[in-house]
Design an enzyme around this catalytic site. Sequence first.
Site, mmCIF file in Angstrom:
data_model
loop_
_atom_site.group_PDB
_atom_site.id
_atom_site.type_symbol
_atom_site.label_atom_id
_atom_site.label_comp_id
_atom_site.label_asym_id
_atom_site.label_seq_id
_atom_site.Cartn_x
_atom_site.Cartn_y
_atom_site.Cartn_z
ATOM 1 N N SER A 135 1.019 -1.221 0.071
ATOM 2 C CA SER A 135 -0.067 -0.043 0.023
ATOM 3 C C SER A 135 0.666 1.317 0.057
ATOM 4 C CB SER A 135 -0.953 0.039 1.074
ATOM 5 O OG SER A 135 -1.870 -0.892 1.021
ATOM 6 N N VAL A 136 2.081 1.122 0.154
ATOM 7 C CA VAL A 136 3.000 2.227 -0.125
ATOM 8 C C VAL A 136 2.784 2.927 -1.586
ATOM 9 C CG1 VAL A 136 5.242 3.006 -0.864
ATOM 10 C CG2 VAL A 136 4.747 1.761 1.282
#
Length: 416
Positions: A135-136
Amino acid sequence: MSMSSAQTALPDAEASDSQKMGWMQGFPPTPDKLIKFANGSNYQFPRTRWSFSHGRELGPTSNVWHGAGPVSTLPVALRDLDKLRFADEKGSDISWTDMQARTYTDSILVLHKGKIVYERYLGITKTYLPHIAMSVTKSFVGTLAATLAAEGKLDPSAPVTQYIPEVKDTAYGDATVRQVMDMTIGVQYSENYADPKAEVWDYARAGGLLPTAPTYDGPKTFYDFLVKLKKEGKHDEAFAYKTVNAEVLAWIVKRATGQNLSDLLSERIWQRLGTENDAYFAVDSVGTEQGGGGLNLTLRDMARFGEMMRLNGKFNGQQIIPAAAVEDIRKGADPAKFAKAGYATLPGYSYRNMWWVGHNSHQTFEARGIHGQRIYIDPVAEMVIVKFSSHPIAANGTTDPVTYRAFQALANHLMK
């Protein structure tokens, strides 16, 4: 995402090292050492300690070209940080390397005042081998959206349907772009990785991130999944972390620019950063990039991106994204709305443009991904930490207590 279970006994970081376990070694590997997408073994710990760095061998991808220009310099001034000690959440005295082992770190790099002061690769990780950022990825998409907004090419106050009329009968039919950017959307969707019936798994199957049975008759693309989402509650009342919002924002960004994510990221950021390596996105069956968690990149290139954000959009001798875009991210959103989400390990935080903002004395802001992926930016300490991990438990609340204490101790140490 990971299908691994916290209920079973798990080997520690050293015992689960990919090389020691022999995953995918041999020509061909023996059957007990094979990792495949078809049977879902690539999402099972400890196999993830190999697969998180080998996504391109397991599924379709879209390339993010690093360009033909020169590679930007990251000066090196290494410091002996391994013996740095601090008190963990239980009051025990542990070291910087203890933190890495406890969080199943794959690789980690620290920049201080723009110089590499620490860099370490464990297991099968290498400087040139991309690792999944999970999810970066959302923060990259959010940065592109904030950039377009600062340039007047995207209107955050506009209804989502101005860009995506296809979602008029969904949860997003009465939402604004800003509500999507800050994840204050009321949508029926659970991100609980411990619940096998959570919608996050339906999303994963639709995007081809998990294998499906021959009888599977659900959505077969991200777009097919997004246009079926129903409203739950009201918009703009509370922060609610849901990956589908990032996929909707990615769709909006593509509609606003007429480009796919891979080309847009390459042209607007990747080439201009002077990155060393191509990055890539995982894609679904029609080539749609996974904007919520599918970016794979190398550690040093992620550090370049983090340093650019610390320097308010400037890096490699140029203003890469508008300073106004970074300022809008760093100011954060309403912590009261964030607090309603109940993140015990993130007191006082808010969420803005798909970035996590600390609102603390060090003005920290960060990009976070499950299983321990991180870009941590401390402007006061002039420090950027980038970290890839393969922790067996998806939710970062498990490792936040020790991770944040380590990061804060390092910041204090570097500021002396």
